[in-house]
Enzyme design. Sequence first.
Site, PDB file in Angstrom:
ATOM      1  CG  ASP A  96       2.987  -0.934  -3.041  1.00 11.69           C
ATOM      2  OD1 ASP A  96       3.514  -1.861  -2.028  1.00 11.69           O
ATOM      3  OD2 ASP A  96       2.497  -1.150  -4.007  1.00 11.69           O
ATOM      4  CG  ASP A 143       5.825  -5.750  -6.166  1.00 11.10           C
ATOM      5  OD1 ASP A 143       6.378  -5.852  -7.235  1.00 11.10           O
ATOM      6  OD2 ASP A 143       6.234  -6.466  -5.160  1.00 11.10           O
ATOM      7  CG  ASP A 186      -1.076  -1.415  -6.375  1.00 14.27           C
ATOM      8  OD1 ASP A 186      -1.358  -2.495  -7.031  1.00 14.27           O
ATOM      9  OD2 ASP A 186      -0.095  -1.652  -5.165  1.00 14.27           O
TER      10      ASP A 186
END
Length: 226
Positions: free
Chosen positions: A7, A9, A166
């Site tokens: 991922d 961001d 995250d």
Amino acid sequence: MRFLVFDIDGTLVDSQNLLVAAQEATFAAHGLPAPSREQVLSAVGLSLAETFRALAGPDGPHAALEATYRVAFPRLLAEPALASPLFAGADALVRDLAGRQDHLLGIATGKSQRGVRRLFDAHGWHRLFASVQTADDAPSKPHPAMLEQAMGEVGALPGETVMIGDSTYDMQMARAAGCRAVGVGWGYCRVDALREAGAQVIVESIEELAAVLAHSDSARALGAAV
């Protein structure tokens, strides 16, 4: 071979101030109360369409908000106070992993292809990732299509693929695709929520992530958890 899919961001890039400011500007332009920072960050990882369904409710002006955001976001990119730096150690980790013959790297992100190109331009990452999947290319996370398409591009099996992110959406996507799921604790989601969403391993630093991915014992443990 292991296929490591990242991922962006909250995992590689600390973009929270920019994302929050862009949402504040977007909602203000429509005379609507802005969502809280917590609400904005809880939606990071979704496509823009799904983001505005989450933030504005089922009856909100989703298309209009999305159009405004697409104008506000690049304008705010130029403001130094809203810089989105890489997390410390992220560049070195990506370059080290990309240089290993037994690893392939991929991206699965709610960003657009244009946003990913901007990131790659800034850091010289264009040759490091074998597959880049964005909100332009597949249904929004947590649908497994991004990972399925990425695996198809590089010829990887689910058991060889690790999703590193995250958000709960990253973990749910990984599990839906039959892949391994590693949650990072420095991003925008609570660790307990990552665990509940299916994270098999949660790391608290880039150094710990590097160790998990590099050491054979950790790799075997992660594989056994699938």
